[in-house]
Design a protein around this motif. Structure first.
Motif, short mmCIF file in Angstrom:
data_model
loop_
_atom_site.label_atom_id
_atom_site.label_comp_id
_atom_site.label_asym_id
_atom_site.label_seq_id
_atom_site.Cartn_x
_atom_site.Cartn_y
_atom_site.Cartn_z
N UNK A 70 0.83 -1.21 0.00
CA UNK A 70 0.00 0.00 0.00
C UNK A 70 0.86 1.26 0.00
N UNK A 71 1.92 1.23 0.79
CA UNK A 71 2.82 2.39 0.83
C UNK A 71 3.54 2.58 -0.51
N UNK A 72 3.91 1.48 -1.11
CA UNK A 72 4.68 1.55 -2.35
C UNK A 72 3.88 2.18 -3.49
N UNK A 73 2.57 1.89 -3.54
CA UNK A 73 1.73 2.44 -4.60
C UNK A 73 0.94 3.66 -4.13
N UNK A 74 1.29 4.17 -2.95
CA UNK A 74 0.69 5.39 -2.40
C UNK A 74 -0.82 5.28 -2.23
N UNK A 75 -1.25 4.15 -1.64
CA UNK A 75 -2.68 3.95 -1.37
C UNK A 75 -2.96 3.77 0.12
N UNK A 76 -1.97 4.03 0.96
CA UNK A 76 -2.15 3.82 2.40
C UNK A 76 -3.28 4.68 2.96
N UNK A 77 -3.44 5.89 2.44
CA UNK A 77 -4.46 6.80 2.96
C UNK A 77 -5.87 6.36 2.61
N UNK A 78 -6.01 5.52 1.58
CA UNK A 78 -7.35 5.07 1.17
C UNK A 78 -7.44 3.54 1.26
N UNK A 79 -6.64 2.95 2.13
CA UNK A 79 -6.55 1.50 2.19
C UNK A 79 -7.87 0.83 2.55
N UNK A 80 -8.71 1.50 3.34
CA UNK A 80 -9.96 0.90 3.79
C UNK A 80 -11.17 1.38 2.99
N UNK A 81 -10.91 2.04 1.91
CA UNK A 81 -12.00 2.54 1.06
C UNK A 81 -12.38 1.47 0.03
N UNK A 82 -13.70 1.23 -0.17
CA UNK A 82 -14.10 0.24 -1.19
C UNK A 82 -13.53 0.60 -2.56
N UNK A 83 -13.22 -0.41 -3.35
CA UNK A 83 -12.58 -0.14 -4.64
C UNK A 83 -13.50 0.65 -5.57
N UNK A 84 -14.82 0.53 -5.38
CA UNK A 84 -15.74 1.29 -6.23
C UNK A 84 -15.61 2.79 -6.01
N UNK A 85 -15.08 3.18 -4.83
CA UNK A 85 -14.93 4.60 -4.52
C UNK A 85 -13.56 5.14 -4.91
N UNK A 86 -12.70 4.30 -5.46
CA UNK A 86 -11.37 4.75 -5.86
C UNK A 86 -11.41 5.32 -7.28
N UNK A 87 -10.52 6.23 -7.55
CA UNK A 87 -10.42 6.78 -8.90
C UNK A 87 -9.83 5.73 -9.85
N UNK A 88 -9.92 6.00 -11.14
CA UNK A 88 -9.38 5.07 -12.11
C UNK A 88 -7.89 4.83 -11.92
N UNK A 89 -7.14 5.91 -11.64
CA UNK A 89 -5.71 5.76 -11.41
C UNK A 89 -5.40 4.97 -10.16
N UNK A 90 -6.21 5.16 -9.10
CA UNK A 90 -6.01 4.39 -7.87
C UNK A 90 -6.29 2.91 -8.09
N UNK A 91 -7.30 2.60 -8.89
CA UNK A 91 -7.60 1.19 -9.16
C UNK A 91 -6.47 0.53 -9.95
N UNK A 92 -5.86 1.28 -10.87
CA UNK A 92 -4.73 0.71 -11.61
C UNK A 92 -3.55 0.45 -10.67
N UNK A 93 -3.32 1.37 -9.73
CA UNK A 93 -2.23 1.18 -8.78
C UNK A 93 -2.51 -0.01 -7.87
N UNK A 94 -3.79 -0.20 -7.52
CA UNK A 94 -4.16 -1.36 -6.70
C UNK A 94 -3.91 -2.65 -7.48
N UNK A 95 -4.25 -2.66 -8.75
CA UNK A 95 -4.01 -3.85 -9.59
C UNK A 95 -2.51 -4.14 -9.67
N UNK A 96 -1.71 -3.08 -9.74
CA UNK A 96 -0.26 -3.26 -9.78
C UNK A 96 0.24 -3.83 -8.46
N UNK A 97 -0.30 -3.36 -7.34
CA UNK A 97 0.11 -3.88 -6.03
C UNK A 97 -0.31 -5.35 -5.89
N UNK A 98 -1.46 -5.71 -6.42
CA UNK A 98 -1.91 -7.10 -6.37
C UNK A 98 -0.96 -8.01 -7.13
N UNK A 99 -0.48 -7.51 -8.28
CA UNK A 99 0.46 -8.30 -9.08
C UNK A 99 1.76 -8.53 -8.36
#
Length: 202
Positions: free
Chosen positions: A173-202
């Motif tokens: 989460x820290x690496x892709x800069x999503x720590x601040x929105x870590x507990x937010x549902x993915x539907x509420x994330x922006x398109x760029x945040x969702x791509x970063x989450x997909x990268x972190x999953x990989x």
């Protein structure tokens, strides 16, 4: 897809690694390898059914379909060294997705062999799966799950130990800069945040 043989280098040829002699036979012996990926004469073909029209054998219907092989990947040889960034570029239908599918073990080559980190992909697929990641073109996310829950789920699929899983998730989460929105549902994330989450999953 046809890729010419790689240039000669001083690196020794890749050889399959024998499994470790221990109480956990599924874990192979790891030895340093100069190559992250080694592909040797890999091909992939699928059966293709075509209408024969009027050219049919006696006793067959004129619209009888016969199977023929359709070669998608043809004799690929490729080396990717550790730390090297490699781009696979080609037109639609040239076999890029098929080759990536074989690299991650989703498809079995019709011929040839693949090594990842010096390990034979066919022999040590389960162990290799824990060491590689693929970020698909489209986001594969559940709208109701948070970023942290996604990473916890996929971390378990990669056999991360329960004690190390929370720390690994937080580090991603820290690496892709999503720590601040870590507990937010993915539907509420922006398109760029969702791509970063997909990268972190990989």
């Amino acid at each position: 897809m046809r890729v010419s043989p790689p240039r000669r280098s001083k690196s020794p040829p890749i050889q399959p690694i024998s499994p470790a002699k221990s109480t956990r036979p599924s874990t192979p012996t790891l030895t340093p390898s100069p190559l992250a990926i080694a592909i040797r004469a890999v091909s992939k073909s699928y059966p293709r059914r075509e209408k024969c029209g009027a050219e049919v054998e006696e006793g067959e219907h004129e619209n009888t379909c016969r199977s023929k092989k359709h070669e998608v990947v043809c004799g690929v040889n490729l080396d990717v060294a550790r730390g090297e960034r490699f781009s696979l570029v080609g037109p639609s239908g040239s076999g890029k997705t098929t080759l990536v599918g074989m690299l991650i073990g989703l498809q079995r080559p019709s011929a040839g062999r693949i090594w990842i980190d010096g390990l034979d992909l066919q022999r040590h697929h389960a162990h290799i799966h824990t060491r590689i990641g693929v970020c698909p073109q489209h986001d594969l996310l559940w709208p109701e799950l948070s970023a942290r829950e996604h990473l916890m789920f996929y971390g378990r699929l990669k056999n991360l130990r329960p004690r190390s899983l929370p720390g690994a998730v937080q580090a991603s989460l820290n690496q892709v800069q999503l720590a601040a929105v870590a507990n937010r549902p993915s539907r509420a994330l922006s398109g760029g945040m969702r791509r970063r989450l997909s990268l972190a999953i990989a």
